[in-house]
Design a protein around this motif. Sequence first.
Motif, PDB file in Angstrom:
ATOM      1  N   VAL A  85      -2.445  -1.872   4.102  1.00  0.00           N
ATOM      2  CA  VAL A  85      -2.453  -1.696   2.583  1.00  0.00           C
ATOM      3  C   VAL A  85      -1.786  -3.124   2.244  1.00  0.00           C
ATOM      4  N   SER A 144      10.275   0.334   3.610  1.00  0.00           N
ATOM      5  CA  SER A 144      10.826   0.562   4.895  1.00  0.00           C
ATOM      6  C   SER A 144      12.276   0.568   4.484  1.00  0.00           C
ATOM      7  N   ASP A 263       8.294   9.050  -0.771  1.00  0.00           N
ATOM      8  CA  ASP A 263       7.835   7.698  -0.329  1.00  0.00           C
ATOM      9  C   ASP A 263       6.593   7.493  -1.294  1.00  0.00           C
TER      10      ASP A 263
END
Length: 478
Positions: A85, A144, A263
């Motif tokens: 991505v 992250s 997320d």
Amino acid sequence: MTEPSDLDPKDWDAFRAQAHELLDACIDRMANARDLPWTPPPEDLGQLYAIQAKGDGEAALAQRLRDQVMPYATGNTHPRFFGWVHGTGLASGVMSEMVAAAMNSNCGGRNHGLIEMERAVIAYCRGVFGFPEAASGVLVTGTSQATVIALAVARRRALGDGSRRSGLGPHRLTAYTGSSTHGCVAKAMELLGMGSNALRRIPQGENGLDMQALRAAIAKDRADGALPFAVIGTAGSVDCGAFDDLNALADLAAAEDLWLHVDGAFGAWLRLADDPWRGLTNGIERADSLACDFHKWMYVPYDCGLALIRDGHTHRATFAGRGSYLDETARGLAAAEYWPCDYGVDLSRGSRALKVWAALETYGAARLGQAISENCRRAGEMGTQIAALPHMALLAPVISNLCVFTADERLTPQQQSALNIRLSEELQLSGAAVFSTVRMGEITALRAAIVNHRTRPEDVTQAVAALQAARAALQRAA
Ligand SMILES: *Cc1c(COP(=O)(O)O)cnc(C)c1O
């Protein structure tokens, strides 16, 4: 004019000419992105880059940047790059990154322009995602790191302020998420001392988490003396672009007194897209925290992500605490109530807000949202074309911008996997298109994630044709 210091250019006029020329090369690269797919870097690149540290000067640098660095990019600026991505970058970023380098602001805190700009970006995001005024946020490297920040705040909420000094103590914190959640969540659990075993994997279908299995897992952990503290939903899964039912997760989090983290690395930005895609994000406004990226679906140059936290007070209470040399003052440079370093891990930090602000002010939310909608339309078209080809088959419905498929469904799973991997390699090496792969059950599938504002309908058609031709060539040779 003062005498230039040792490390400044000896001749600013010469530097100006070199830098202007290099800027032209950068703009050429961007304007010609359509003709510049990834090419494998030469084998001796490591030698070419081996540091000599002899001090060759700026003119040599400009030449090496142009000839030895720029040609060996990832390729994600190319319109048929569909791997992983990977965002494309924006022309606005060339300008904003240049200015950021010239200003060289330290955005850990203090009283200067780019701190206000980060505040403005956070305020804008609060609005987009329907978070309250009291919500806080911080720009980080990516989802992250944003996940570590968010789960640290969730942990602090579960254990209270003492946990900053005493750590987890006797508590066994457990969290819950779907089977296809991104690996960064388990990594955050490891880093925060809870361990990835404490992240319970709940079966997940195309419509999101199995809520009954989720409730059962929480009840079992409570009965066993664990302390369930968070549930993690996904808005746009990496494997097939699926969305959890965020309203159902918010209801459950409220009933079970859990922190809801979402997320939304790329998928959160469907908030700016047309329906039906926008609707996939319903409920995101109820999350306690959201992690997402600007470097994927807002096309902002790498790297930039966001941690947005509903309860700004607990967010600050999790990270604030500076040495006396960082005390605020009533006036002057240290007079600022908002120090981003109080909301995350980093003290010294660059000005990520500038490139986000530049993108939003240059293109506007409507145009960025339109590009995102177009990416989903392209994925839908790819799905239709793949499904229409003999023996090619979709392995998941096209929900948002991901298209996951196998090149020949007649083969055994093992043969299909080998063929799919081979095809991704062939297409990458030929420069035709970049697909990556993903495991779907027993099959390693081909996968396209379209997060590329340059991808046109004919790019999809060309990529599918290249795939078909490569399959035919391979099967003829076999
Ligand atoms: C990319 C991605 C991540 C990780 O984000 P980074 O910005 O690469 O750190 C997490 N979750 C999902 C769903 C992603 O697509």
